[in-house]
Every structure is written in structure tokens, then in C-alpha cells.
Design an enzyme around this catalytic site. Structure first.
Site, short mmCIF file in Angstrom:
data_model
loop_
_atom_site.label_atom_id
_atom_site.label_comp_id
_atom_site.label_asym_id
_atom_site.label_seq_id
_atom_site.Cartn_x
_atom_site.Cartn_y
_atom_site.Cartn_z
N ASP A 67 57.43 43.72 70.66
CA ASP A 67 56.69 42.47 70.50
C ASP A 67 57.39 41.50 69.55
O ASP A 67 58.36 41.85 68.88
CB ASP A 67 55.26 42.76 70.02
CG ASP A 67 55.21 43.75 68.85
OD1 ASP A 67 56.28 44.07 68.28
OD2 ASP A 67 54.12 44.21 68.51
N ASN A 136 43.17 48.90 64.00
CA ASN A 136 42.11 48.77 65.02
C ASN A 136 42.51 49.47 66.33
O ASN A 136 41.92 49.22 67.37
CB ASN A 136 41.78 47.30 65.26
CG ASN A 136 42.99 46.50 65.76
OD1 ASN A 136 44.05 47.07 66.00
ND2 ASN A 136 42.82 45.20 65.91
N HIS A 138 45.47 49.17 67.85
CA HIS A 138 46.40 48.45 68.73
C HIS A 138 47.76 49.12 68.78
O HIS A 138 48.18 49.79 67.84
CB HIS A 138 46.47 46.95 68.38
CG HIS A 138 47.23 46.58 67.17
ND1 HIS A 138 46.69 45.82 66.15
CD2 HIS A 138 48.52 46.79 66.79
CE1 HIS A 138 47.59 45.61 65.22
NE2 HIS A 138 48.71 46.18 65.58
N GLU A 143 45.76 44.17 71.54
CA GLU A 143 44.56 44.23 70.71
C GLU A 143 43.37 44.81 71.49
O GLU A 143 43.37 44.77 72.73
CB GLU A 143 44.21 42.81 70.24
CG GLU A 143 45.27 42.17 69.34
CD GLU A 143 45.20 42.66 67.90
OE1 GLU A 143 44.88 43.86 67.66
OE2 GLU A 143 45.48 41.84 67.01
C1 GLP Z 1 51.91 45.27 63.84
C2 GLP Z 1 52.85 45.62 64.99
C3 GLP Z 1 52.58 47.00 65.53
C4 GLP Z 1 52.48 47.98 64.39
C5 GLP Z 1 51.30 47.63 63.53
C6 GLP Z 1 51.07 48.59 62.40
O1 GLP Z 1 50.73 44.67 64.24
N1 GLP Z 1 52.78 44.67 66.05
O2 GLP Z 1 53.63 47.35 66.44
O3 GLP Z 1 52.34 49.29 64.89
O4 GLP Z 1 51.55 46.35 62.99
O5 GLP Z 1 51.83 48.22 61.30
P1 GLP Z 1 52.11 49.13 60.03
O6 GLP Z 1 53.10 50.14 60.48
O7 GLP Z 1 52.68 48.19 59.01
O8 GLP Z 1 50.81 49.71 59.63
#
Ligand code: GLP
Length: 250
Positions: A67, A136, A138, A143
Site C-alpha cells: 500500500d 482494527n 486491517h 479497513e
Molecule cells: C498501517 C499499514 C499496515 C500495517 C499497520 C500496522 O496501517 N498500512 O500495513 O500492518 O499499519 O502498523 P504497526 O505495525 O505500526 O502496528
């Protein structure tokens, strides 16, 4: 679904890096699906070290990232392209032209999503897709919603994601409101999925992903239908899964 429980973030990173390293040895020309966020940082650090030692090479690898924020330039410090350059690509022997991240600055974001889908399809999809997990539930930037969205698409970020990601920006107002993300269909087309999670704030999402109903309200729950998913998480993130009596390795 195979679940590895590790004691802490460092051990989670070690196990995840070991699985990716094994894939690089098994198939040196593999397609690696990569993720951003704070969770994979330790894994990438270990991959850089292993590559420097000569344990494995990225020379024949193609990478596809999940992404990108809509509107952020590749050299913006919070863009996912910048993150990947900084945490991995600049420090390994990957061919720069074979690293792929959706273009957040594309004039026509829908056309960029279609281009990205065609690219990933032409590569035969990821051999190994690394995933983090949003609080959440995702994955990528898919989402919670009313339906699972299959192709790469433009998504409106939820308030909870904007809030969670605000820590990387000077203020919450600077967090982009939209992103381009691989859809769950593209993620599910990967041959193997490796999901990593650390910390108690992921415990509920991980529980819903593994033990809850398969529902777009928890996008990660669709992974229950994938035939080759490996979850590597630390004890804190696995607290609720373990309490439910799900068997884990390690
Ligand atoms: C972002 C990314 C996800 C990632 C998520 C969790 O929203 N788009 O790919 O898994 O954050 O992030 P973290 O690893 O900092 O908790």
C-alpha cells in the site's frame, strides 16, 4: 494456519526474518510481498544483516508492497516508498527497478490501482506475502467494512487508523485521509502469507482474525480461508488467542 508464539518483539522478528530468508534460499527469484508499519522494522533489520553476511541475496527478487498513502511523494518521509528505501531497499542488493510500491502521486489513482493489479498478476502474485495487522484488524489498508474488496483500490482511512498512524506525523491533521491498497483478493492470491504481530494492543485484532467469524468487519479474518498462513506473534499479542485454547508452536 500455523502459529508461532515468540517471547518478545526481537524473537518475533528473528522468526519472521528466518522464514523470509528460507524463502530466498528456496527460490532466489521469488516475488516478495512486503509491508510497512512499525512491526516489520526489526525483521527488515535482520534481513539487511543476513544479506550483508552473504547468507542470501535479493538480486533476483521482485518486491511488491501492499500500500501507499494517496498524495504523498516517494521522498516524503512518511510515504511507504520512503519507509521501504530507508528500512530495507537502500541496504540490500535488490535491483531498484524490481521494487514496486503503488504510486501515491498518480494523477488517476484508480488507473494506478489497475496498473498495480496487472503488474502483480503478471508476476504470478507473491510467493510470500508479509503482513502486519492493524488494531482494527486491517491488512494492508483494507479497513473494516461491509464487504471484502478484491482488487487494489483507493480506500478512505478510518479514524482509528488515522489516530494509530498519527504518531509518525507532526500532527494528526497531516495524516493522509486516503490510501491505495492491494485488495484482499490480491493478498489471498499469494502462495504463502506471513502475518506478524507484537504487543497487547494487537491481541484483540489477532483473536478476531484467528478465532472470530470470517467477516469484512475484521479484514484479516479472511486469512482463515487461505491454505498457507503462518502467524508469528509475541506472547502479548497472542494473549487472547492462547486463552481461547488455540494451539501454538514455539
Ligand atoms: C498501517 C499499514 C499496515 C500495517 C499497520 C500496522 O496501517 N498500512 O500495513 O500492518 O499499519 O502498523 P504497526 O505495525 O505500526 O502496528
Amino acid at each position: 494456519m500455523r502459529i508461532y508464539q515468540e517471547s518478545d518483539y526481537q524473537e518475533m522478528s528473528r522468526r519472521a526474518a528466518g522464514i523470509i530468508a528460507a524463502e530466498l534460499v528456496r527460490k532466489p527469484e521469488c516475488v516478495l510481498g512486503l509491508a510497512t508499519g512499525s512491526t516489520p522494522v526489526g525483521t527488515y533489520k535482520l534481513l539487511v544483516e543476513g544479506n550483508r553476511r552473504g547468507d542470501f541475496s535479493f538480486k533476483k527478487v521482485t518486491t511488491v508492497n501492499l500500500d501507499e498513502y494517496k498524495g504523498l511523494a516517494p521522498d516524503h518521509e512518511q510515504s511507504y516508498r520512503f519507509f521501504m528505501q530507508d528500512n530495507l531497499f537502500n541496504s540490500i542488493d535488490v535491483v531498484p527497478e524490481r521494487t514496486n510500491v503503488p504510486d501515491g502521486l498518480a494523477q488517476n489513482a484508480e488507473a494506478e490501482c489497475a496498473r498495480y493489479d496487472a503488474l502483480v498478476e503478471s508476476l504470478g502474485y507473491a510467493d510470500l506475502q508479509l503482513l502486519g495487522l492493524g488494531r482494527n484488524g486491517h491488512i494492508g489498508f483494507n479497513e473494516p467494512g461491509e464487504s471484502f474488496v478484491k482488487p487494489t483500490h483507493v480506500v478512505d482511512l478510518t479514524e482509528s487508523t488515522i489516530e494509530a498512524n498519527a504518531r509518525f506525523f507532526a500532527s494528526p491533521d497531516e495524516v493522509p485521509r486516503q490510501a491505495l491498497t492491494m485488495g484482499v483478493g490480491v493478498i489471498m492470491a499469494a502462495r504463502r502469507v506471513l502475518l506478524i504481530a507484537s504487543g497487547e494492543d494487537k491481541s484483540e485484532a489477532l483473536y478476531q482474525a484467528v478465532c472470530g467469524p470470517i467477516t469484512p468487519q475484521c479484514p484479516a479474518s479472511i486469512l482463515q480461508l487461505h491454505r498457507d498462513v503462518v502467524i508469528v506473534a509475541d506472547t502479548a499479542a497472542l494473549e487472547k488467542v492462547a486463552a481461547a485454547g488455540v494451539s501454538v508452536c514455539g
